[in-house]
Design a protein around this motif. Structure first.
Motif, PDB file in Angstrom:
ATOM      1  N   VAL A   1       0.845  -1.201   0.000  1.00 13.57           N
ATOM      2  CA  VAL A   1       0.000   0.000   0.000  1.00 13.57           C
ATOM      3  C   VAL A   1       0.876   1.244   0.000  1.00 13.57           C
ATOM      4  O   VAL A   1       1.926   1.289   0.659  1.00 13.57           O
ATOM      5  N   VAL A   2       0.436   2.256  -0.746  1.00 10.10           N
ATOM      6  CA  VAL A   2       1.053   3.578  -0.655  1.00 10.10           C
ATOM      7  C   VAL A   2      -0.072   4.609  -0.667  1.00 10.10           C
ATOM      8  O   VAL A   2      -1.043   4.489  -1.403  1.00 10.10           O
ATOM      9  N   SER A   3       0.068   5.641   0.204  1.00  7.07           N
ATOM     10  CA  SER A   3      -0.988   6.649   0.325  1.00  7.07           C
ATOM     11  C   SER A   3      -0.385   7.953   0.839  1.00  7.07           C
ATOM     12  O   SER A   3       0.807   8.032   1.175  1.00  7.07           O
ATOM     13  N   TYR A   4      -1.220   8.962   0.961  1.00  5.28           N
ATOM     14  CA  TYR A   4      -0.791  10.254   1.507  1.00  5.28           C
ATOM     15  C   TYR A   4      -0.403  10.118   2.975  1.00  5.28           C
ATOM     16  O   TYR A   4       0.499  10.808   3.461  1.00  5.28           O
ATOM     17  N   ALA A   5      -1.031   9.175   3.652  1.00  5.94           N
ATOM     18  CA  ALA A   5      -0.776   9.022   5.081  1.00  5.94           C
ATOM     19  C   ALA A   5       0.669   8.639   5.368  1.00  5.94           C
ATOM     20  O   ALA A   5       1.237   9.057   6.382  1.00  5.94           O
ATOM     21  N   ASP A   6       1.294   7.843   4.495  1.00  5.15           N
ATOM     22  CA  ASP A   6       2.667   7.417   4.781  1.00  5.15           C
ATOM     23  C   ASP A   6       3.714   8.127   3.937  1.00  5.15           C
ATOM     24  O   ASP A   6       4.907   7.967   4.182  1.00  5.15           O
ATOM     25  N   THR A   7       3.292   8.921   2.956  1.00  2.61           N
ATOM     26  CA  THR A   7       4.272   9.631   2.118  1.00  2.61           C
ATOM     27  C   THR A   7       4.151  11.145   2.221  1.00  2.61           C
ATOM     28  O   THR A   7       5.106  11.864   1.942  1.00  2.61           O
TER      29      THR A   7
END
Length: 721
Positions: free
Chosen positions: A104-110
């Protein structure tokens, strides 16, 4: 053919027992065949496939499957950056990332703004689920989408709207799920075929073609069951064998039984009628089976395993159908034909009055008929020049449901739909992943690149390229090539994958050598037909008209499915914007051979009549009069089989089946019933010309242009008038 006919008649009980055994074995093979068929559409040897397999091996997911895209929208007056909302969003996406095997990749972790809309109210993530091995991919991705939605919602505060979209959920939402099954679809087609056969024969002989179809289909399933031991066979083969087999087997037996009845009407006994029918119609059936197989050679020669298996499986059914028709049908007719021909409400004593009248009309207006037909085919074929290869646009798929709601939320927030089909770049270990991402982000057509720190293994790291437009069309091939070139320049050994890379590779693999294959298939077909018709002009015309007919159907598919002129009425779908890359090739492979069936049926009878009378007009009128009803009935049966296939929910099979169905009808009407008799009439004596040198090469008797042709031409004009 005489030796075969004599053998079958003498040993008709043995022949029947052999095919009965094959039928019974085929029933058992068919019951276990589905579990042995390959559900994948893999392309070993292609660069995109290698990249996707590297991703799968090192990260356990992806493998060219488009990601799921959860879309979250917070209430008006708030943003995803608000402390409370940001914490909830981060918790929700963290819960998804915690699912076993998920990437998963999202705004929350990047905190990358690419994941947030301009008004800061909508955000999305890319989720690559781990799929069970040997699973049916679409169903597994659909189940994963449900799991992602169920994981997100309990972790979100009230008022936050959450929907999961993606190419596969959108396709599933459009109805691309399980259909009624191959046997049910075959039964539906068989019922329609029986209705047509009852009209044609008006006796219990209508059952003979259905018996032949049942034996041919189930024997083909038995052969394919054996093929699964030595090669992967696509799951689509079972549909093609069942429904194309239904049409082809009935076509062949219909021709042979009709000729047998014609011989009976002329006073022959049953066995003599069988021998004469085999010598004429049986020979045409044998040539037809070979021409159908020739069209499928295009699939067998391709470096695409699932298409190659469809070519091999597709070649089985016409060859088996020919074998059954040329053995079981004469055995049945010699043994019980007269008893089956009851009640004898219709005979074949003379040519059909309606078709004879039509043929005379076409001959009288030959030039107008030819120009009209050619203009229609040319206009339709011209539309094929705008055909674009690829998967359907997202907006053409599900029109309602959670996947559509998520797509609408993305588009409403100004986020381009290209994020649904990212390009994945495998960066070798030791290369600067951030430098690769920066290099790729500057390419035209790229919205952004993401390279999360957690996407790495001992051998590589991953960079996802988010394009502005979907990378599943032939138009996006340029971007895929640019990403490949730039990635290798920035990190030697980098691999470029994703669904867009697979699409680009498939188009190259399928159509790179397509013109050369057309030439080879056309030349071989020409030689076979030149030998069959003892003519130079007739086979040349047949090949050119077949190619023109296929081009016209490409235009129809483009108009209906790509451009949307009638797609709502036919399939309840808006314009797809593209045509799936393998469909045009499949249409060519099957339609080329199937339509050549009708050409062989008609021209073989015309040649026979011309050899008897020396009069082209008589040959045209008698040939159409004798075969017109047969060809249209055969075409209608094939159309019903394809309509059954098109009635299923799978979008790609729907497009393929409607293309073949429309092609069969167009070919049987505009081409074979209008253009062929018009052109044969126009060419006159030159239709039958085979010079001495060509006859020696083909090892058949020559057919010189007859002397006194002005008188023959005058007779033809008088007869036509």
């Amino acid at each position: 053919m005489e030796a075969l006919s004599n053998f079958v008649v003498r040993h008709r009980r043995l022949v029947a027992l052999v095919w009965l055994g094959a039928l019974i074995a085929g029933v058992f093979a068919a019951s276990g065949l589905s579990s042995r068929l390959d559900q994948s559409f893999s392309m070993p040897g292609q660069k995109g496939y290698a990249a996707n397999q590297a991703v799968l091996k090192q990260y356990g997911n992806g493998a060219g499957q488009e990601p799921l895209v959860p879309v979250l929208t917070v209430p008006a007056g708030t943003t995803v950056d608000d402390p409370a909302g940001a914490a909830a969003v981060a918790k929700a996406f963290a819960a998804v990332a915690a699912l076993p095997g998920y990437r998963v990749v999202s705004y929350a972790d990047t905190h990358d703004p690419v994941f947030v809309s301009a008004d800061r109210r909508t955000t999305f993530a890319l989720v690559y689920p781990k799929l069970p091995p040997h699973s049916e991919a679409a169903a597994a991705v659909g189940a994963a989408a449900d799991q992602v939605a169920a994981t997100l919602r309990p972790n979100l505060p009230a008022g936050v709207k959450a929907d999961v979209t993606g190419m596969v959920p959108l396709a599933l939402g459009s109805g691309s799920g399980g259909g009624p099954g191959v046997l049910a679809e075959t039964l539906i087609g068989g019922i329609g075929a029986l209705a047509v056969l009852v009209f044609v024969f008006a006796s219990f002989l209508a059952l003979v073609p259905l018996i032949v179809a049942a034996v041919s289909i189930l024997t083909s399933f038995l052969v394919i069951f054996g093929l699964t031991e030595i090669m992967k066979v696509s799951s689509l083969v079972q549909f093609l064998v069942a429904l194309i087999g239904l049409g082809v087997a009935i076509d062949y037996s219909l021709l042979l039984v009709t000729r047998w009845r014609e011989e009976l009407a002329q006073g022959r006994d049953s066995e003599t009628a069988v021998h004469n029918a085999m010598a004429t119609a049986g020979r045409a059936v044998a040539f037809s089976g070979v021409t159908v197989g020739l069209g499928l050679v295009a699939l067998v020669l391709l470096p695409v395993p699932f298409l190659r298996s469809m070519g091999v499986g597709g070649m089985v059914i016409p060859l088996i159908s020919v074998a059954v028709t040329l053995t079981l049908v004469p055995a049945l007719l010699a043994g019980a034909g007269r008893r089956l021909d009851w009640p004898r409400l219709r005979t074949e004593g003379r040519a059909a009055r309606g078709w004879t009248g039509w043929a005379r009309f076409v001959v009288r207006h030959r030039l107008v008929a030819a120009v009209t037909a050619l203009l229609l085919l040319g206009v339709l074929g011209g539309n094929a020049l705008t055909m674009k290869f690829g998967d359907p646009k997202p907006t053409s798929l599900a029109q309602s449901g959670p996947a559509r709601a998520g797509l609408d939320a993305l588009r409403g927030a100004g986020i381009p739909t290209g994020v649904l089909t990212p390009i994945e770049v495998v960066v070798p270990s030791g290369a600067d992943r951030a430098a690769v991402a920066r290099q790729l982000s500057g390419l035209p057509g790229v919205r952004a690149t993401v390279a999360p720190a957690q996407w790495h293994s001992a051998d590589s790291s991953l960079v996802d390229v988010l394009p502005v437009r979907e990378t599943i069309t032939s138009e996006s091939r340029t971007l895929v090539d640019q990403v490949r070139t730039a990635a290798v320049a920035a990190a030697p050994g980098a691999l470029t994958g994703g669904s867009g890379a697979l699409t680009a590779d498939m188009v190259s693999a399928i159509y790179g050598d397509f013109p050369q294959m057309l030439v080879v298939i056309g030349v071989v077909t020409f030689i076979l037909l030149a030998r069959a018709f003892r003519s130079i002009v007739l086979p040349l015309k047949a090949v050119l008209l077949n190619l023109l007919s296929v081009g016209a159907i490409y235009g129809v598919v483009t108009l209906v499915w790509q451009d949307g002129h009638g797609s709502q009425a036919i399939g309840g779908l808006p314009a797809a914007g593209t045509v799936t890359a393998w469909i045009p090739l499949m249409i060519f492979a099957f339609l080329y051979g199937l339509s050549m069936d009708y050409e062989v049926f008609i021209l073989a009878r015309m040649r026979e009549e011309y050899d008897s009378t020396g009069d082209t007009t008589t040959a045209v009128v008698e040939g159409i009069g004798r075969t017109g009803r047969l060809v249209t009935s055969a075409a209608l049966i094939l159309f019903l089989a394809f309509a059954s296939l098109a009635g299923g929910p799978e979008v790609q099979l729907k497009v393929f089946a409607t293309g073949l169905g429309a092609g069969i009808l167009l070919d049987a009407t505009v081409v074979r019933a209008l253009l062929v008799p018009a052109l044969v009439s126009l060419f006159g004596r030159w239709n039958w010309w085979l010079p001495e040198w060509a006859a020696k090469v083909l090892r058949v008797p020559s057919s010189p242009v007859r002397e006194g042709t002005p008188a023959v031409a005058e007779k033809e004009l008088q007869t036509a008038g």
